[in-house]
Design an enzyme around this catalytic site. Structure first.
Site, PDB file in Angstrom:
ATOM      1  CG  ASP A  21      -3.416   4.817  -3.083  1.00  0.00           C
ATOM      2  OD1 ASP A  21      -2.897   4.633  -1.805  1.00  0.00           O
ATOM      3  OD2 ASP A  21      -3.552   5.803  -3.582  1.00  0.00           O
ATOM      4  CG  HIS A  37      -2.281   0.590   1.052  1.00  0.00           C
ATOM      5  ND1 HIS A  37      -2.520   1.574   0.149  1.00  0.00           N
ATOM      6  CD2 HIS A  37      -3.666   0.158   1.153  1.00  0.00           C
ATOM      7  CE1 HIS A  37      -3.780   2.056   0.298  1.00  0.00           C
ATOM      8  NE2 HIS A  37      -4.505   0.909   0.708  1.00  0.00           N
TER       9      HIS A  37
END
Length: 409
Positions: free
Chosen positions: A386, A382
């Site tokens: 995203d 992450h």
């Protein structure tokens, strides 16, 4: 002149390699190409072969010692040959200094460093200290210039455990029932490398896993319809895994951010796809790499996957064939597993977990049909990408697998 044997570079992100074991001792005769030591990085363990025939004159890096790639770990030469002054590297001197400093350590209480002091500590030692919740300001370094080494951290961890044990005994005076006798297996070799690498992966990345179901009924039908033609024309058999690999490669070309690596605070976007395929062995897991998989046809990719898997199982993979991957596929479908959480193979951004295909009744419009479902699990970093773009990549893989003819056009 004595020949220097260097710590090899086992991957583009490698910062330190460790000598696992020396197969030879100082004074032993060695032949050219003979394995003299085993070394490991965070990813793999390999044998270091002697570049020349002669005598092992000096070992400069002991077992368990971590050093940067390119460091001299030993010298090979003629019996009685003297190593030229200045030939030994500064790293060798540091190793000697470390050993001497350890022998001279006493029980004397040393002053704690002030907040203004800059703590000198190796990257490996810092990771170990953070994992063990140790305050590095309270660790006395024995390396050159007071540098904290991993041995210093190991000693501090040992003292911390001893203190915790003593405190627990004071609190709880109830006799402890002895544990039953167990078989003890030392964690070493590739198992130790995997353990450390997986721990570091989870500690140093922001991993998130998302799942999706893929209807592969049409894909399986296509596989069966083309089986005879593929066998007669190419002497090969296309598997569901081959199609999955092809779908992943094409999707990575359209979602370049997933085909990337985070190295030293920079995201490296790769134009080519170097596909890693996890292969389970008796001693652990290896990841052979299909280089430039984006330039392979479906048949070429299928053949490469089979060759690499076979070489892995026979222990014939070399170092170059296990490094440089930009994305990895891990398949546990053969074990009946559906969804699982694959762990990232640093410094890669993504890894795809493939589960077992199962049949289930599914509504196709108003009609209930028997359909074949493939579970997929995508773990991604992450810090690099995203959730939405990661899901878009996984959706693209799904589209190709549900309309497999598009992968052949």
């Amino acid at each position: 002149m004595a020949v220097e044997v260097m710590m090899p570079k086992l991957g583009m992100a490698m910062k330190e390699g460790t000598v696992s074991i020396w197969n030879k001792e100082v004074g032993d005769q060695v032949g050219k190409g003979e394995p003299i030591a085993s070394v490991n990085s965070e990813k793999i363990e390999i044998d270091v072969e002697s570049p020349a025939e002669g005598t092992l004159l000096q070992i400069t890096v002991p077992e368990g010692e971590g050093v940067p790639p390119g460091t001299v770990i030993c010298y090979i030469g003629s019996p009685g040959e003297k190593i030229v002054s200045g030939q030994a590297t500064q790293v060798q001197k540091s190793v000697v200094d470390n050993e001497a400093a350890k022998k001279e350590k006493t029980e004397t209480i040393l002053p704690t460093k002030t907040a203004e002091d800059r703590v000198k500590i190796s990257p490996v030692a810092r990771k170990m200290a953070e994992a063990g919740n140790l305050d590095i300001d309270k660790i006395q370094g024995t390396g050159p210039g007071g540098r904290i080494t991993k041995e210093d951290v190991q000693e501090a961890l040992k003292n911390s455990r001893t203190l915790q044990t003593e405190q627990k005994k004071e609190i709880d005076e109830t006799p402890v029932k002895p544990l039953e006798e167990t078989q003890q297996i030392t964690v070493s070799g590739i198992r130790k490398v995997i353990a450390r690498r997986m721990f570091d992966s989870l500690q140093n990345t922001a991993q998130l896993t998302i799942n999706i179901k893929v209807d592969v009924t049409d894909l399986i039908a296509l596989q069966k319809q083309t089986a005879e033609t593929v066998q007669n024309r190419y002497d090969n058999k296309l598997t569901v895994t081959d199609y999955i690999a092809r779908a992943v490669v094409i999707s990575l070309q359209q979602h370049q951010q997933m085909n990337s690596a985070l190295i030293e605070d920079k995201i490296h976007l790769f134009k080519s796809v170097h596909l890693g395929i996890a292969v389970a062995l008796e001693k652990g897991l290896v990841v052979p790499v299909i280089v430039n998989a984006d330039k392979c046809t479906l048949i070429d990719l299928s053949r490469s996957l089979k060759v690499m898997a076979q070489k892995a199982k026979q222990g014939q993979l070399n170092n170059e064939e296990m490094q440089g991957s930009t994305f990895t596929i891990s398949n546990l479908g053969g074990y009946g597993v559906e969804y699982f959480t694959p762990v990232l193979n640093p410094p890669e951004t993504g890894i795809l977990g493939v589960g077992a295909v199962y049949d289930t009744p599914t509504y196709m419009g108003e009609k209930l049909e028997r359909r074949s479902i493939l579970p997929l699990s995508l773990t991604f970093d992450h810090r690099v990408i995203d959730g939405a773009p990661a899901a878009a990549f996984l959706q693209k893989v799904k589209q190709y697998l549900e309309k497999p003819i598009t992968m052949l056009l």
